[in-house]
Design an enzyme around this catalytic site. Structure first.
Site, PDB file in Angstrom:
ATOM      1  CE1 TYR A 140      46.555  30.314 137.206  1.00 55.55           C
ATOM      2  CE2 TYR A 140      44.220  30.246 136.656  1.00 55.55           C
ATOM      3  CZ  TYR A 140      45.431  30.904 136.660  1.00 55.55           C
ATOM      4  OH  TYR A 140      45.528  32.162 136.115  1.00 55.55           O
ATOM      5  CB  SER A 169      42.239  34.278 137.183  1.00 54.17           C
ATOM      6  OG  SER A 169      41.436  33.453 136.355  1.00 54.17           O
TER       7      SER A 169
END
Length: 252
Positions: A160, A147
């Site tokens: 996260y 990500s």
């Protein structure tokens, strides 16, 4: 044994994993599509029946030790040894360091870090064994979904993001370890992707729509899947090892 390349895709019941399974089958690969939701996998198989590559579903939990080996065994039993593995399964978590739910931290680390580490270790070991048997005559691809928040700190979802930072370092370390065996370990770092991920992670819907308004049009899972298909289709001596893709209007 089939002449087509054989792939395993985890997290294939939704989002990027699902789109990737469809993309690879469309490129003629035979795909073991793994995920937790059997009904969604059955729908995927039905949707993929007209693709040149075949797709079979395997329902299970990738966080369970030994599940990766089971997926590789299914591929080999059906068609032959896999030469592509896409680690797409993962979880999100809304909230900051102070605002996120601490009861979900362990689950997040298990899904996004420990399970990915186990997948990488098992797949790389199998690929290396195959490469030692054939002298690295065939290129093999291990693709991991990271990500953009695993590269640039985001105050909005740092817990996260921290799991992605950790995974990114593992991908590069493993690439260095196995590249001489003609094994390509690739990191894909998507920015904002509109999928079911936001809802399952518990992100505020109004917040996400504001993000979409500012940064959109957002990516869709098929955009990421197309990049994965391109990466694994490069000639054996070419490795695109780390790719970030964002909506054009996304700043960070």
């Amino acid at each position: 044994m089939t002449e087509a390349r054989i792939a395993v895709v985890t997290g294939a019941s939704s989002g990027i994993g699902r789109a990737t399974a469809r993309e690879l089958a469309g490129r003629g690969l035979h795909v073991v599509a793994a995920g937790r939701r059997g009904e969604r996998l059955a729908e995927l198989v039905e949707e993929s029946r007209t693709e040149p590559g075949r797709t079979i579903p395997v329902t299970g939990d990738i966080t369970r030790p030994g599940h990766t080996e089971e997926l590789l065994a299914v591929a080999e039993r059906e068609w032959g040894p896999a030469s592509v593995f896409v680690a797409s399964a993962g979880q999100g978590l809304a909230g900051t360091v102070l605002g996120s739910d601490p009861e979900r931290w362990a689950e997040l680390v298990d899904a996004n870090y420990l399970a990915v580490l186990r997948q990488m270790r098992s797949v790389a070991a199998e690929f290396r064994k195959q490469a030692e048997a054939d002298g690295g005559a065939q290129v093999r691809d291990l693709v991991v979904i990271g990500s953009t928040v695993g590269r640039q700190v985001s105050a909005a979802n740092p817990v996260y993001g921290s799991t992605k930072f950790a995974v990114h370092s593992l991908v590069e370390a493993l690439r260095q370890e196995v590249c001489t065996h003609n094994i390509r370990v690739t990191l894909i770092e998507p920015g904002f992707v509109r999928s079911g991920f936001q809802e399952s992670a518990g992100y505020d819907a109004a917040w996400f729509e504001a993000v979409a308004e500012e940064n959109g049009p957002l990516l869709v899972p098929e955009d990421v899947a197309d990049v994965i298909g391109y990466v694994i289709g490069r000639p054996a001596h070419v490795h695109l090892d780390d790719i970030r893709l964002r909506p054009t209007r996304q700043r960070a």
